[in-house]
Scaffold this motif. Structure first.
Motif, PDB file in Angstrom:
ATOM      1  N   HIS A 120       0.863  -1.191   0.000  1.00  0.00           N
ATOM      2  CA  HIS A 120       0.000   0.000   0.000  1.00  0.00           C
ATOM      3  C   HIS A 120       0.890   1.228   0.000  1.00  0.00           C
ATOM      4  O   HIS A 120       1.477   1.573   1.029  1.00  0.00           O
ATOM      5  CB  HIS A 120      -0.910  -0.026   1.247  1.00  0.00           C
ATOM      6  CG  HIS A 120      -1.837   1.162   1.385  1.00  0.00           C
ATOM      7  ND1 HIS A 120      -3.143   1.043   1.839  1.00  0.00           N
ATOM      8  CD2 HIS A 120      -1.656   2.490   1.176  1.00  0.00           C
ATOM      9  CE1 HIS A 120      -3.724   2.232   1.881  1.00  0.00           C
ATOM     10  NE2 HIS A 120      -2.828   3.145   1.484  1.00  0.00           N
ATOM     11  N   ARG A 159       4.471  18.518   1.193  1.00  0.00           N
ATOM     12  CA  ARG A 159       3.499  19.098   2.132  1.00  0.00           C
ATOM     13  C   ARG A 159       4.198  19.434   3.458  1.00  0.00           C
ATOM     14  O   ARG A 159       3.610  19.294   4.538  1.00  0.00           O
ATOM     15  CB  ARG A 159       2.344  18.111   2.344  1.00  0.00           C
ATOM     16  CG  ARG A 159       1.725  17.586   1.035  1.00  0.00           C
ATOM     17  CD  ARG A 159       0.299  17.974   0.879  1.00  0.00           C
ATOM     18  NE  ARG A 159      -0.545  17.301   1.857  1.00  0.00           N
ATOM     19  CZ  ARG A 159      -1.077  16.092   1.711  1.00  0.00           C
ATOM     20  NH1 ARG A 159      -0.874  15.407   0.594  1.00  0.00           N
ATOM     21  NH2 ARG A 159      -1.824  15.582   2.657  1.00  0.00           N
ATOM     22  N   TYR A 212      -3.918  11.144  -7.073  1.00  0.00           N
ATOM     23  CA  TYR A 212      -3.573  12.564  -6.908  1.00  0.00           C
ATOM     24  C   TYR A 212      -3.741  13.322  -8.227  1.00  0.00           C
ATOM     25  O   TYR A 212      -3.192  14.403  -8.395  1.00  0.00           O
ATOM     26  CB  TYR A 212      -2.138  12.723  -6.402  1.00  0.00           C
ATOM     27  CG  TYR A 212      -1.912  12.309  -4.959  1.00  0.00           C
ATOM     28  CD1 TYR A 212      -2.601  12.928  -3.912  1.00  0.00           C
ATOM     29  CD2 TYR A 212      -0.992  11.311  -4.640  1.00  0.00           C
ATOM     30  CE1 TYR A 212      -2.384  12.557  -2.597  1.00  0.00           C
ATOM     31  CE2 TYR A 212      -0.756  10.941  -3.320  1.00  0.00           C
ATOM     32  CZ  TYR A 212      -1.467  11.567  -2.303  1.00  0.00           C
ATOM     33  OH  TYR A 212      -1.246  11.200  -0.997  1.00  0.00           O
ATOM     34  N   HIS A 256     -10.432   9.101  -4.221  1.00  0.00           N
ATOM     35  CA  HIS A 256      -9.512   9.475  -3.131  1.00  0.00           C
ATOM     36  C   HIS A 256     -10.025  10.730  -2.447  1.00  0.00           C
ATOM     37  O   HIS A 256     -10.117  10.813  -1.228  1.00  0.00           O
ATOM     38  CB  HIS A 256      -8.121   9.706  -3.739  1.00  0.00           C
ATOM     39  CG  HIS A 256      -6.999   9.754  -2.749  1.00  0.00           C
ATOM     40  ND1 HIS A 256      -5.765  10.244  -3.058  1.00  0.00           N
ATOM     41  CD2 HIS A 256      -6.918   9.365  -1.457  1.00  0.00           C
ATOM     42  CE1 HIS A 256      -4.968  10.157  -2.004  1.00  0.00           C
ATOM     43  NE2 HIS A 256      -5.650   9.630  -1.025  1.00  0.00           N
ATOM     44  N   TYR A 290     -11.478   5.831  -0.914  1.00  0.00           N
ATOM     45  CA  TYR A 290     -11.271   6.331   0.451  1.00  0.00           C
ATOM     46  C   TYR A 290     -12.657   6.577   1.039  1.00  0.00           C
ATOM     47  O   TYR A 290     -13.356   7.494   0.626  1.00  0.00           O
ATOM     48  CB  TYR A 290     -10.444   7.617   0.383  1.00  0.00           C
ATOM     49  CG  TYR A 290      -9.859   8.125   1.691  1.00  0.00           C
ATOM     50  CD1 TYR A 290      -9.676   7.305   2.796  1.00  0.00           C
ATOM     51  CD2 TYR A 290      -9.465   9.453   1.787  1.00  0.00           C
ATOM     52  CE1 TYR A 290      -9.109   7.797   3.961  1.00  0.00           C
ATOM     53  CE2 TYR A 290      -8.889   9.958   2.960  1.00  0.00           C
ATOM     54  CZ  TYR A 290      -8.712   9.122   4.037  1.00  0.00           C
ATOM     55  OH  TYR A 290      -8.150   9.616   5.197  1.00  0.00           O
ATOM     56  N   GLN A 324     -10.392   4.511   8.826  1.00  0.00           N
ATOM     57  CA  GLN A 324      -9.137   5.069   9.352  1.00  0.00           C
ATOM     58  C   GLN A 324      -9.382   6.088  10.459  1.00  0.00           C
ATOM     59  O   GLN A 324      -8.728   6.053  11.495  1.00  0.00           O
ATOM     60  CB  GLN A 324      -8.319   5.724   8.235  1.00  0.00           C
ATOM     61  CG  GLN A 324      -7.003   6.313   8.745  1.00  0.00           C
ATOM     62  CD  GLN A 324      -6.269   7.182   7.721  1.00  0.00           C
ATOM     63  OE1 GLN A 324      -6.820   7.492   6.655  1.00  0.00           O
ATOM     64  NE2 GLN A 324      -5.052   7.562   8.042  1.00  0.00           N
ATOM     65  N   HIS A 332      -6.039   0.172   6.790  1.00  0.00           N
ATOM     66  CA  HIS A 332      -6.100   1.056   7.969  1.00  0.00           C
ATOM     67  C   HIS A 332      -6.839   0.367   9.125  1.00  0.00           C
ATOM     68  O   HIS A 332      -6.239  -0.114  10.051  1.00  0.00           O
ATOM     69  CB  HIS A 332      -6.735   2.433   7.692  1.00  0.00           C
ATOM     70  CG  HIS A 332      -5.887   3.342   6.889  1.00  0.00           C
ATOM     71  ND1 HIS A 332      -4.749   3.927   7.386  1.00  0.00           N
ATOM     72  CD2 HIS A 332      -6.008   3.771   5.617  1.00  0.00           C
ATOM     73  CE1 HIS A 332      -4.196   4.680   6.446  1.00  0.00           C
ATOM     74  NE2 HIS A 332      -4.935   4.597   5.365  1.00  0.00           N
ATOM     75  N   ASP A 355       2.214   2.855   3.386  1.00  0.00           N
ATOM     76  CA  ASP A 355       1.285   3.931   3.023  1.00  0.00           C
ATOM     77  C   ASP A 355       2.055   5.155   2.527  1.00  0.00           C
ATOM     78  O   ASP A 355       1.530   6.274   2.595  1.00  0.00           O
ATOM     79  CB  ASP A 355       0.388   4.306   4.218  1.00  0.00           C
ATOM     80  CG  ASP A 355      -0.856   5.090   3.817  1.00  0.00           C
ATOM     81  OD1 ASP A 355      -1.150   5.172   2.608  1.00  0.00           O
ATOM     82  OD2 ASP A 355      -1.532   5.627   4.719  1.00  0.00           O
ATOM     83  N   ASN A 363       3.154   8.296   1.558  1.00  0.00           N
ATOM     84  CA  ASN A 363       2.430   9.405   0.923  1.00  0.00           C
ATOM     85  C   ASN A 363       2.894  10.720   1.542  1.00  0.00           C
ATOM     86  O   ASN A 363       3.475  10.723   2.627  1.00  0.00           O
ATOM     87  CB  ASN A 363       0.902   9.195   1.049  1.00  0.00           C
ATOM     88  CG  ASN A 363       0.352   9.534   2.431  1.00  0.00           C
ATOM     89  OD1 ASN A 363       0.443  10.665   2.906  1.00  0.00           O
ATOM     90  ND2 ASN A 363      -0.212   8.540   3.099  1.00  0.00           N
ATOM     91  N   PRO A 364       2.682  11.834   0.838  1.00  0.00           N
ATOM     92  CA  PRO A 364       3.288  13.087   1.307  1.00  0.00           C
ATOM     93  C   PRO A 364       2.571  13.728   2.498  1.00  0.00           C
ATOM     94  O   PRO A 364       3.102  14.665   3.099  1.00  0.00           O
ATOM     95  CB  PRO A 364       3.187  14.000   0.080  1.00  0.00           C
ATOM     96  CG  PRO A 364       2.007  13.482  -0.673  1.00  0.00           C
ATOM     97  CD  PRO A 364       1.992  11.996  -0.445  1.00  0.00           C
TER      98      PRO A 364
HETATM   99  N1  DI6 Z   1      -3.971   7.203   2.761  1.00  0.00           N
HETATM  100  C1  DI6 Z   1      -4.555   8.162   2.004  1.00  0.00           C
HETATM  101  O1  DI6 Z   1      -4.787   8.030   0.868  1.00  0.00           O
HETATM  102  C2  DI6 Z   1      -4.974   9.298   2.793  1.00  0.00           C
HETATM  103  N2  DI6 Z   1      -4.577   8.832   4.098  1.00  0.00           N
HETATM  104  C3  DI6 Z   1      -4.000   7.645   4.005  1.00  0.00           C
HETATM  105  O2  DI6 Z   1      -3.557   7.016   4.954  1.00  0.00           O
HETATM  106  C4  DI6 Z   1      -4.453  10.667   2.481  1.00  0.00           C
HETATM  107  C5  DI6 Z   1      -3.068  10.862   2.000  1.00  0.00           C
HETATM  108  C6  DI6 Z   1      -2.736  12.335   1.892  1.00  0.00           C
HETATM  109  O3  DI6 Z   1      -3.021  13.123   2.811  1.00  0.00           O
HETATM  110  O4  DI6 Z   1      -2.162  12.750   0.865  1.00  0.00           O
END
Ligand code: DI6
Ligand code: FE
Length: 407
Positions: free
Chosen positions: A73, A82, A145, A178, A215, A246, A266, A318, A320-321
């Motif tokens: 994932h 960010r 994204y 998402h 999501y 989550q 999650h 996971d 991710n930024p």
């Molecule tokens: N996975 C996601 O896709 C979201 N939270 C997570 O755990 C948001 C990711 C983000 O804030 O870019």
């Protein structure tokens, strides 16, 4: 003889095959025979030398040998950063309030839409390389994204290209639900309609996605909306996965199970009913302790319930930024143990066999068994538990992907 058909024996390792579903970590002094990238036999070195007298040998030097690790994932392909959000969060703002104020996922959407495929690849490769340096041989990459067709396809293309640029299996996931695209603000029903009618069919036709994800959260999409998207995805033969429960209990684990999802991810707020549904459906629970850590969550996933129900638990970064800026599967395993209470064996299974299952790839990787790809990690550790205990220790000796050592 062409190189692909030459046989190689991986000798002198202490091997954890990950194949037996036993609670502990049992090591075997066994050897592995590889041909054409696949494991063809797992047996004593004497027997394999008799069966394959012409084989070359790779001496593991008495080291621990495990299946190559699997990060099942990630959002590792994205543009921008960010960093400002950690400042705001340290000053007391919450993740949800930053997202509602136009930060969060939508901030990364702006940067990602402006990026070319090459820029997406260039941005992701250092993170991918960090995972490879920890023995990862299979990587899942989500889109999500872009949130409009061309940018989503660019993300998925970048992910596929990364699988060609590195010795690595990449599984791609279209994360079409998402967040609400900023230009559709206030019209989530309209977006879901477009997703089902246009976007899912177009992405499926591109063959750039191996699965579909959504999501399900107060700040994202409702259970009813996700259900519609899942139906469309399955009509187009895309297996489904879900970001579930989550930040609140959306009964999303049960929703994922109802749709035969490969995984529900999650699960911090999943209740006993949700766990029972996952168990009955054979859906994998993907635990993401990086997001739990970075969001300073308090609510832990129901690990004891999952364990008792026999739900396979995977562990992933996971990456991710926003909520899990982490490109370390070993750190994810460490957090899964110390934050969520997984045993070291559960962590290892979580980043191998259970992760393969979460991607629908257990037939071809995730354990050391004849017939599977010869994806291996050879480690400079005395005990398997060291892989879970340490952070930043760089324990990898050598990685093999499809039988090919990195050096
Ligand atoms: N996975 C996601 O896709 C979201 N939270 C997570 O755990 C948001 C990711 C983000 O804030 O870019
Ligand atoms: Fe995620």
């Amino acid at each position: 003889m062409p190189a692909a058909s030459a046989t190689r024996l991986i000798a002198n390792g202490r091997v954890w095959t990950g194949a037996a579903p036993r609670p502990g970590i049992e090591l075997e002094s066994t050897a592995i025979a590889e041909q054409g990238g696949r494991i063809v036999a797992v047996a004593g070195i004497g027997e394999l030398r008799r069966r394959y007298p012409a084989a070359a040998e790779l001496d593991a030097g008495g080291r621990l040998v495990t299946p190559g690790l699997i990060d099942c994932h990630t959002h590792i392909v994205h543009a921008g950063n960010r960093a400002a959000e950690i400042e705001r969060r340290l000053a007391g703002e919450s993740y949800e309030s930053i997202a509602r104020a136009g930060g969060g996922i939508v901030a990364t959407v702006r940067a990602t839409r402006a990026a070319t495929v090459q820029q997406l690849i260039d941005g992701a490769l250092p993170r991918v390389d960090a995972l490879l340096a920890e023995g990862v041989t299979t990587l899942e990459v989500k889109s999500g994204y872009g949130l409009e067709l061309a940018s989503e396809l660019r993300m998925l293309q970048a992910a596929r290209d990364i699988g060609r640029l590195r010795a690595l299996t990449v599984a791609t996931t279209y994360l079409g639900a998402h967040a609400l695209p900023p230009e559709r603000s206030g019209d989530s029903e309209g977006y879901i309609e477009q997703l089902c009618r246009e976007l899912i069919p177009a992405v499926a036709a591109s063959h750039l996605a191996d699965a579909f994800d959504a999501y399900c959260e107060r700040m994202a999409f409702s259970a009813a909306q996700v259900a519609r998207a899942f139906e469309a995805a399955r009509t187009h033969e895309l297996p489904v996965k879900l970001h579930a429960d989550q930040l609140s209990n959306m009964h999303a684990a049960a929703l994922a199970a109802r749709h035969g999802a490969l995984s529900a991810d999650h699960l911090e707020y999943t209740d006993a009913e949700g766990v029972a549904a996952l168990a009955a459906a054979g859906t994998v629970a993907v635990l993401l302790p990086g997001a739990f850590h970075f969001l300073r969550e308090r609510q832990r996933p129901p690990v004891e319930l999952l364990r008792r129900a026999g739900v396979p638990m995977a562990v992933a970064t996971d990456c991710n930024p926003g909520t899990s800026p982490m490109a370390s599967i070993l750190t994810a395993m460490n957090f899964a143990a110390l934050e969520f209470g997984l045993s070291t064996a559960e962590c290892l299974r979580g980043a191998t066999a259970a992760a393969a299952r979460a991607l629908g790839l257990l037939e071809s990787t995730g354990t050391i068994e004849p017939g599977k790809w010869c994806d291996l990690a050879i480690w400079n550790v005395a005990e398997p538990a060291e892989l879970v205990q340490g952070i930043g220790m760089r324990p990898l000796h050598l990685r093999l992907w499809h039988g090919r050592p990195d050096r």
